[in-house]
Design an enzyme around this catalytic site. Structure first.
Site, PDB file in Angstrom:
ATOM      1  N   ASP A 143     -21.235 -24.630  33.902  1.00 45.83           N
ATOM      2  CA  ASP A 143     -19.529 -23.860  33.389  1.00 45.83           C
ATOM      3  C   ASP A 143     -18.667 -24.711  32.865  1.00 45.83           C
ATOM      4  OD1 ASP A 143     -18.276 -21.287  33.644  1.00 45.83           O
ATOM      5  OD2 ASP A 143     -18.764 -21.482  36.076  1.00 45.83           O
ATOM      6  N   LYS A 198     -18.965 -10.770  39.535  1.00 53.40           N
ATOM      7  CA  LYS A 198     -18.183 -11.563  40.656  1.00 53.40           C
ATOM      8  C   LYS A 198     -17.918  -9.837  41.159  1.00 53.40           C
ATOM      9  CE  LYS A 198     -17.430 -15.751  38.799  1.00 53.40           C
ATOM     10  NZ  LYS A 198     -16.622 -17.246  38.647  1.00 53.40           N
ATOM     11  N   LYS A 228     -20.616 -27.796  36.988  1.00 48.82           N
ATOM     12  CA  LYS A 228     -18.864 -27.701  36.277  1.00 48.82           C
ATOM     13  C   LYS A 228     -18.696 -28.874  35.113  1.00 48.82           C
ATOM     14  CE  LYS A 228     -17.209 -24.167  38.534  1.00 48.82           C
ATOM     15  NZ  LYS A 228     -17.074 -22.946  38.181  1.00 48.82           N
TER      16      LYS A 228
END
Length: 339
Positions: free
Chosen positions: A156, A233, A129
């Site tokens: 991300d 997802k 992240k």
């Protein structure tokens, strides 16, 4: 347990949805709702406890776990996914195990990063992240690389950069860290992603996540020239069947990921990954390692997780009556959007 008023409301809207021809649903499914609170090992995008609602149907357990700040309209695909998961059999599989990546939150202390990395045994890829502070991002990536020098790195951003910031930051990350497998959602809007691709001077593919799952109609999003890889997802896209249709519609390489779900939710992500004939990227389905308690176990063995359904263990994890009522109300508001 559901109240008499809730049952009456569900009964009325249930008939409406049944007539509309959506999924095969029943009042019994909603009466099985259990809600748990799963503590995280570290702060993950502001989350220290992950609350999820679970339902048991004829096919097994399904999960409804939109993030708490989501409005009911945003939660509709999450609820449809939960219903599908509990009532529909899994599709045919092409593999019994799925290769997964490790996920590293926006941590800065080297000891914290090392501790999290060690919870992903044998993985060959780490998603890190980034987005809040470039120097900290680079240091975080460098630490992960030093711990697992042979692993691929992907980043991300969760759509937090402008195009100008993305051009500058990605060049700096590339120069300091080296090859990046891909950057996930560097900018928020599809137009920004398309502009970024045209301006990006370094070879870093772009994966789209929020640009698809937060769209009012993900079939109408034109991804050509904007996205190289599609992140799928299960819950945010409305279930396994819909995720397959979206993948077929957009015809891009795919990676399967998750939304910090319980073992139940992750099991359905694994089923989605196992149901594709071709998977070219390690999947983001090992986020259970970021939880310090869970309703079931899906251990990582040599970088892979076995695909199987979870029979949840609720011991010591269920929420207070007040939080259960909040989820009950939230479900009803989401149900109203469908009905």
């Amino acid at each position: 347990m559901l109240t008499k008023k809730s049952v009456r409301q569900i009964s009325e809207s249930f008939q409406s949805v049944l007539n509309f021809g959506l999924l095969n649903m029943s009042l019994e499914l909603f009466s099985t709702m259990r809600v748990v609170a799963l503590p995280t090992k570290t702060n993950f995008r502001g989350i220290n406890t992950r609350e999820v609602a679970l339902f048991q149907g004829e096919a097994g357990w399904g999960e409804f776990s939109p993030f708490l700040e989501y409005q009911p309209s945003e939660c509709v695909p999450w609820l449809l996914s939960a219903i599908e998961a509990a009532t529909k059999p899994w599709p045919q599989f092409h593999r019994s195990k799925v290769k997964v990546n490790g996920t590293i939150p926006a941590l800065n202390a080297p000891s914290d990063i090392e501790q999290i990395v060690e919870t992903f045994p044998g993985v060959n890829t780490f998603k890190v992240k980034v987005g809040d502070n470039l120097s900290e991002d680079i240091a975080r990536l460098a630490k992960v690389k030093s711990l697992r020098p042979k692993a691929k790195l992907r980043i991300d951003v969760n759509g937090s950069w402008s195009v100008a910031a993305a051009v500058t930051n990605l060049r700096s990350i590339y120069e300091n860290i080296g090859a990046i497998e891909y950057v996930e959602q560097p900018c928020q809007r599809v137009e920004e992603l398309r502009e970024l691709k045209a301006k990006l001077a370094v070879d870093i593919p772009i994966a789209g996540d929020e640009v698809l799952r937060k769209s009012a109609d993900p079939y109408k999003v034109e991804l050509s020239g904007a996205v190289d890889i599609l992140a799928l997802k299960v819950q945010p896209l409305g279930g396994i069947a819909r995720a397959h249709k979206l993948a077929q519609h957009h015809d891009l390489p795919i990676v399967i990921s998750s939304a910090l779900e319980s073992a139940v939710g992750i099991s359905h992500g694994l089923a989605l990954a196992a149901s594709f004939a071709e998977i070219n990227f390690d999947c983001g389905l090992a986020t259970g390692s970021l939880l310090s308690a869970n309703v079931g176990s899906l251990p990582i063995v040599d970088g892979e997780i076995e695909v199987r359904r979870i029979d949840p263990n609720f011991d010591g994890l269920e929420v207070s009556p007040e939080r259960y009522k909040w989820w009950q109300d939230h479900l009803m508001k989401t149900w109203a959007e469908i009905a």
